[in-house]
Structures are given as C-alpha cells and as structure tokens.
Design an enzyme around this catalytic site. Sequence first.
Site, PDB file in Angstrom:
ATOM      1  N   ASN A 137       0.865  -1.185   0.000  1.00  0.00           N
ATOM      2  CA  ASN A 137       0.000   0.000   0.000  1.00  0.00           C
ATOM      3  C   ASN A 137       0.907   1.242   0.000  1.00  0.00           C
ATOM      4  OD1 ASN A 137      -1.392   2.289   1.081  1.00  0.00           O
ATOM      5  ND2 ASN A 137      -3.022   0.948   1.775  1.00  0.00           N
ATOM      6  N   ASP A 172      -0.039   4.504  -0.103  1.00  0.00           N
ATOM      7  CA  ASP A 172      -0.715   5.751   0.276  1.00  0.00           C
ATOM      8  C   ASP A 172       0.209   6.752   0.971  1.00  0.00           C
ATOM      9  OD1 ASP A 172      -3.034   4.657  -0.676  1.00  0.00           O
ATOM     10  OD2 ASP A 172      -3.885   4.199   1.291  1.00  0.00           O
ATOM     11  N   HIS A 173       1.102   6.210   1.830  1.00  0.00           N
ATOM     12  CA  HIS A 173       1.879   7.150   2.634  1.00  0.00           C
ATOM     13  C   HIS A 173       3.023   7.808   1.876  1.00  0.00           C
ATOM     14  CE1 HIS A 173      -0.752   6.652   5.845  1.00  0.00           C
ATOM     15  NE2 HIS A 173      -0.524   5.360   5.960  1.00  0.00           N
ATOM     16  N   HIS A 218      -5.665   3.700  -1.527  1.00  0.00           N
ATOM     17  CA  HIS A 218      -6.993   4.010  -0.992  1.00  0.00           C
ATOM     18  C   HIS A 218      -7.346   5.426  -1.424  1.00  0.00           C
ATOM     19  CE1 HIS A 218      -9.686   4.218   2.896  1.00  0.00           C
ATOM     20  NE2 HIS A 218     -10.339   4.546   1.804  1.00  0.00           N
ATOM     21  N   ARG A 255      -9.492   8.147  -0.854  1.00  0.00           N
ATOM     22  CA  ARG A 255     -10.441   8.546   0.193  1.00  0.00           C
ATOM     23  C   ARG A 255     -11.316   9.686  -0.291  1.00  0.00           C
ATOM     24  NH1 ARG A 255      -8.727   6.475   5.486  1.00  0.00           N
ATOM     25  NH2 ARG A 255     -10.455   7.686   6.277  1.00  0.00           N
ATOM     26  N   ARG A 292      -7.000  12.789   0.949  1.00  0.00           N
ATOM     27  CA  ARG A 292      -5.912  13.272   1.812  1.00  0.00           C
ATOM     28  C   ARG A 292      -4.535  12.750   1.371  1.00  0.00           C
ATOM     29  NH1 ARG A 292      -7.158   9.971   7.349  1.00  0.00           N
ATOM     30  NH2 ARG A 292      -9.146  11.006   7.094  1.00  0.00           N
ATOM     31  N   HIS A 293      -4.504  11.603   0.717  1.00  0.00           N
ATOM     32  CA  HIS A 293      -3.193  11.166   0.201  1.00  0.00           C
ATOM     33  C   HIS A 293      -3.256  10.910  -1.304  1.00  0.00           C
ATOM     34  CE1 HIS A 293      -5.094   7.445   1.477  1.00  0.00           C
ATOM     35  NE2 HIS A 293      -4.739   7.563   2.745  1.00  0.00           N
ATOM     36  N   GLU A 320      -8.635   0.529  -2.974  1.00  0.00           N
ATOM     37  CA  GLU A 320      -9.439   0.511  -1.748  1.00  0.00           C
ATOM     38  C   GLU A 320     -10.389   1.689  -1.800  1.00  0.00           C
ATOM     39  OE1 GLU A 320      -6.288  -0.697   1.429  1.00  0.00           O
ATOM     40  OE2 GLU A 320      -7.686   0.748   2.263  1.00  0.00           O
ATOM     41  N   THR A 376      -6.716   6.370  10.176  1.00  0.00           N
ATOM     42  CA  THR A 376      -6.638   5.273   9.211  1.00  0.00           C
ATOM     43  C   THR A 376      -7.912   4.445   9.358  1.00  0.00           C
ATOM     44  OG1 THR A 376      -5.324   3.358   8.469  1.00  0.00           O
ATOM     45  CG2 THR A 376      -5.340   3.792  10.824  1.00  0.00           C
ATOM     46  N   THR A 377      -8.085   3.467   8.479  1.00  0.00           N
ATOM     47  CA  THR A 377      -9.316   2.676   8.524  1.00  0.00           C
ATOM     48  C   THR A 377      -9.485   2.006   9.883  1.00  0.00           C
ATOM     49  OG1 THR A 377      -8.879   2.199   6.209  1.00  0.00           O
ATOM     50  CG2 THR A 377     -10.630   0.938   7.249  1.00  0.00           C
ATOM     51  N   GLU A 379     -10.801  -9.483   2.762  1.00  0.00           N
ATOM     52  CA  GLU A 379      -9.517  -9.113   3.370  1.00  0.00           C
ATOM     53  C   GLU A 379      -9.768  -9.059   4.873  1.00  0.00           C
ATOM     54  OE1 GLU A 379      -7.113  -6.017   1.635  1.00  0.00           O
ATOM     55  OE2 GLU A 379      -6.338  -5.451   3.609  1.00  0.00           O
ATOM     56  N   HIS A 417      -3.480  -4.734   7.702  1.00  0.00           N
ATOM     57  CA  HIS A 417      -3.653  -3.604   8.619  1.00  0.00           C
ATOM     58  C   HIS A 417      -2.807  -3.811   9.862  1.00  0.00           C
ATOM     59  CE1 HIS A 417      -5.256  -0.034  10.467  1.00  0.00           C
ATOM     60  NE2 HIS A 417      -5.841   0.235   9.321  1.00  0.00           N
ATOM     61  N   GLY A 418      -1.855  -2.917  10.035  1.00  0.00           N
ATOM     62  CA  GLY A 418      -1.018  -2.940  11.235  1.00  0.00           C
ATOM     63  C   GLY A 418       0.095  -3.977  11.209  1.00  0.00           C
ATOM     64  N   GLY A 457       1.264  -1.457   4.338  1.00  0.00           N
ATOM     65  CA  GLY A 457       1.630  -0.111   3.929  1.00  0.00           C
ATOM     66  C   GLY A 457       2.567   0.594   4.873  1.00  0.00           C
ATOM     67  N   HIS A 458       2.029   1.002   6.019  1.00  0.00           N
ATOM     68  CA  HIS A 458       2.746   1.934   6.878  1.00  0.00           C
ATOM     69  C   HIS A 458       4.122   1.443   7.304  1.00  0.00           C
ATOM     70  CE1 HIS A 458       3.542   4.342  10.545  1.00  0.00           C
ATOM     71  NE2 HIS A 458       3.044   5.291   9.783  1.00  0.00           N
TER      72      HIS A 458
HETATM   73  N1  PXP Z   1      -5.750  -3.121   4.246  1.00  0.00           N
HETATM   74  C1  PXP Z   1      -6.699  -2.163   4.369  1.00  0.00           C
HETATM   75  C2  PXP Z   1      -8.089  -2.508   3.983  1.00  0.00           C
HETATM   76  C3  PXP Z   1      -6.375  -0.868   4.822  1.00  0.00           C
HETATM   77  O1  PXP Z   1      -7.325   0.069   4.946  1.00  0.00           O
HETATM   78  C4  PXP Z   1      -5.020  -0.581   5.132  1.00  0.00           C
HETATM   79  C5  PXP Z   1      -4.650   0.799   5.554  1.00  0.00           C
HETATM   80  O2  PXP Z   1      -4.876   1.698   4.541  1.00  0.00           O
HETATM   81  C6  PXP Z   1      -4.079  -1.604   4.977  1.00  0.00           C
HETATM   82  C7  PXP Z   1      -4.461  -2.871   4.556  1.00  0.00           C
HETATM   83  C8  PXP Z   1      -2.643  -1.375   5.260  1.00  0.00           C
HETATM   84  O3  PXP Z   1      -2.491  -1.089   6.612  1.00  0.00           O
HETATM   85  P1  PXP Z   1      -1.073  -0.621   7.169  1.00  0.00           P
HETATM   86  O4  PXP Z   1      -0.786   0.698   6.534  1.00  0.00           O
HETATM   87  O5  PXP Z   1      -1.285  -0.553   8.647  1.00  0.00           O
HETATM   88  O6  PXP Z   1      -0.091  -1.676   6.749  1.00  0.00           O
END
Ligand code: PXP
Length: 236
Positions: A6, A8-9, A42, A44, A48-49, A69, A99-100, A150, A190-191, A212-213
Amino acid sequence: MLLGVNIDHVATLRNARGGEEPDPVLAAEICEKNGAASITTHLREDRRHIKDIDVKTLRKTLRTRLNLEMAVTDEMQKIALSIKPHSVCLVPEKREEVTTEGGLDVARQIIRITNFVSPLINEGILVSLFIDPTEEQVRAAAQTGVQFVELHTGQYSLAYGTPDEEEEFMKLNEASRLAHALGMQVNAGHGLNYQNVHRMRQIEDLNELNIGHSIISRAVFVGLDKAVKEMNDLIK
Ligand code: PXP
C-alpha cells in the site's frame, strides 16, 4: 503468500509540501521491481493522500495489479467502473479517522453491499470486502457474491506480544478457514509489521497480505527496494 504494498503514505509525504515528490507512481514501480505482487491505494473521499490522477496513472503504468481501496459510495463506484482496476477492496470510511478503523459491517447491510458489488463484478473487477475476522462477517460476505475477503489484522497486530495475541491469531485462522471453505479467497492486512508478520505464514489459506505503513516507514531508513525485499522474505 503474496505481498501487496500500500503506497498511500508516499502520497501523504508528497502532499505535505504540495509538490510532486515523492512520486507514488515511481514508488509503485520500485515495489514491483522488488517483489510486490500488487499495489494498493486508498482513494479517500477527502483525497488526503492518493488523488484521482494517481489512480489513473497507476492503472496505466503498473505491471502487476492495481487494488483500489474505496468506500461504499456512488462516487467511488463510478470511479471504479471507469478506471477498472484489477480489484477493489471495500472499506468503511470516516472523515475524522487517521486510518481505517474496524472492518466493513457487511452483516448489517448484505443487500446494500450485494447491489453495490454486482456492477463491479459484471465488469470483471474482482471485489474484496475488508472485514473483521468473525464468523458473522465471513458468512455475510459470502452471501454478497464477492470473490475475496480481506481480514482485518489490526487487533492481532495490537495484541502481538501480549496475552491476547493467541486469541486474536485464532480468530484470523478460523475466519480464513471458513472464508476459504465458503469459496472465497482470503487476503489480510492492517497494522502488520516486520515483527508481527511472521505468524501470518501459519494461516494456511492466506493468499496475499496488504501492508503499507511499516514498509514505507522502514523505507525512510533503508530504501524502498530493501524494505519491500525484507518484508517479502519474511512472508515467503
Ligand atoms: N488493508 C486495508 C483494507 C487498509 O485500509 C489498510 C490501511 O490503509 C491496509 C491494509 C494497510 O495497513 P497498514 O498501513 O497498517 O499496513
């Protein structure tokens, strides 16, 4: 297991100065060259990104797959039908969130989601629902006709290294098994980070992780190429 990155950042950083650097499209290319099997962005509501032009350009330049996304809104459905990404992942979205937060509550809106995904599926777009790892949500997702779920790994990630880790891990394991048994392919994300990701390998039916992050954060210190390679090595 495949790695989806991901990006986005990268756009978050770019937008901090309002210019063109760093370019998320170039970042996506580096991720692909270093083993990413897909790229997630994503779009949004508040942009924002990632911006519309990023998604359009990525659709043309990516050599792997574009996973878009998005929220369950008419605006996003129209964009997806016009850009035709390889896949979309439907997520809940609140303007004020960082974040989501939490998965999509499919169980409370099965008919709405079924109607929303139908034109996307008819256009050949693969659809995934981002859900919490519960039996109720997995069974509801299966009823909508989507090909993927997911699983939200946020609670597992938070619990990693604490007494709650095992319980959160088991929720993912069981939800994955059920989703697979109901005929859906299973992604997760996520995370997830370089410390907690290794347990995802113990979940048999996982297809792809979307991360992503942690990757973009590590890239600040070691470079994006190395950050992607290191994560890929951990999940193989
Ligand atoms: N999957 C989904 C559906 C998300 O919304 C996100 C965050 O945008 C991620 C995965 C990735 O999460 P992270 O940035 O914490 O890795």
